[in-house]
Design a protein around this motif. Sequence first.
Motif, PDB file in Angstrom:
ATOM      1  N   CYS A 144      -9.157   0.826  17.504  1.00 60.37           N
ATOM      2  CA  CYS A 144      -8.169   0.591  16.436  1.00 60.37           C
ATOM      3  C   CYS A 144      -7.331  -0.653  16.725  1.00 60.37           C
ATOM      4  CB  CYS A 144      -7.257   1.809  16.306  1.00 60.37           C
ATOM      5  SG  CYS A 144      -5.918   1.549  15.138  1.00 60.37           S
ATOM      6  N   CYS A 147      -4.255  -2.212  12.066  1.00 58.76           N
ATOM      7  CA  CYS A 147      -4.100  -3.055  10.871  1.00 58.76           C
ATOM      8  C   CYS A 147      -3.400  -2.285   9.754  1.00 58.76           C
ATOM      9  CB  CYS A 147      -5.466  -3.528  10.389  1.00 58.76           C
ATOM     10  SG  CYS A 147      -6.512  -2.176   9.796  1.00 58.76           S
ATOM     11  N   CYS A 150      -6.008   1.748   6.778  1.00 56.09           N
ATOM     12  CA  CYS A 150      -6.281   3.162   6.459  1.00 56.09           C
ATOM     13  C   CYS A 150      -5.006   3.835   5.972  1.00 56.09           C
ATOM     14  CB  CYS A 150      -6.863   3.888   7.674  1.00 56.09           C
ATOM     15  SG  CYS A 150      -5.811   3.872   9.142  1.00 56.09           S
TER      16      CYS A 150
HETATM   17 FE1  SF4 Z   1      -6.968   1.389  13.063  1.00 52.72          FE
HETATM   18 FE2  SF4 Z   1      -6.797   2.380  10.608  1.00 52.72          FE
HETATM   19 FE3  SF4 Z   1      -6.976  -0.261  10.978  1.00 52.72          FE
HETATM   20 FE4  SF4 Z   1      -9.087   1.332  11.438  1.00 52.72          FE
HETATM   21  S1  SF4 Z   1      -8.098   0.976   9.449  1.00 52.72           S
HETATM   22  S2  SF4 Z   1      -8.351  -0.326  12.732  1.00 52.72           S
HETATM   23  S3  SF4 Z   1      -8.069   3.172  12.272  1.00 52.72           S
HETATM   24  S4  SF4 Z   1      -5.263   1.101  11.619  1.00 52.72           S
END
Ligand code: SF4
Length: 248
Positions: A144, A147, A150
């Motif tokens: 992770c 970012c 999600c």
């Molecule tokens: Fe991490 Fe969520 Fe970004 Fe995937 S989408 S890298 S789980 S913060």
Amino acid sequence: MGYEAKFKVWRGDTEGGGLHDFTVEVNEGEVVLDIIHRLQATQAPDLAVRWNCKAGKCGSCSAEVNGRPRLLCMTRMSTFTQDEVVTVTPMRTFPVIRDLVTDVSFNYQKAREVPSFTPPVDLKPGDYRMQQADVERSQEFRKCIECFLCQNTCHVVRDHEDNKHAFSGPRYLMRIAELEMHPLDVADRRDLAQEEAGLGFCNITKCCTEVCPEHIKITDNALIPLKERVVDRKYDPIVWLGNKLFRR
Ligand code: SF4
Ligand code: F3S
Ligand code: FES
């Protein structure tokens, strides 16, 4: 070969804002972040955007491109046709600070609410050998890059601001799952998952998994196993009896 592209970029601040039209040069091999930088260099020097690595590894440049949550530095211009209007907006789930920059402190707050790794007190270095499957599970979750795409995508908070206090979001439920399934973590995190982090809100739509730039199987490998553990405890008659006797 270069061409001129039409862009719509959201500009504004905490008071509000709207889409601004730009026509901007695009060259071969460029990504959306290159175009935002060109806009800063040539037409909008005060356009705010957060970025750092330009390599898909720092997790800073999250935004929405044509309504889809994306890393700006990993979205190639070649994925659009040359006559397509490219619309860039800030992540919708978090409050805007300015232009494409949002206040993501919700996520830091949720991170702080997860108790840290708790190994047995008497465990000495070398006392335990991890199974390969346990190593690989942690390694997947540890990819992770924070970012928050999600977190931005999950409908539980994306469309329902008032759920934010009761739902930690897929990234932090995944962290709880990682620790809960860690063979050396002695804390029981199932009540935390269900009652404080809002695991029950997740109806496994998998939108979080679809947008993860690290391709972590958040739903299948973290959220569903965590749900299974919570349910097992709830419906296991021995555990139920134990809870009745010892948890008054
Ligand atoms: Fe991490 Fe969520 Fe970004 Fe995937 S989408 S890298 S789980 S913060
Ligand atoms: Fe949300 Fe992912 Fe669950 S998008 S509903 S946390 S599967
Ligand atoms: Fe680091 Fe995009 S600038 S992930």
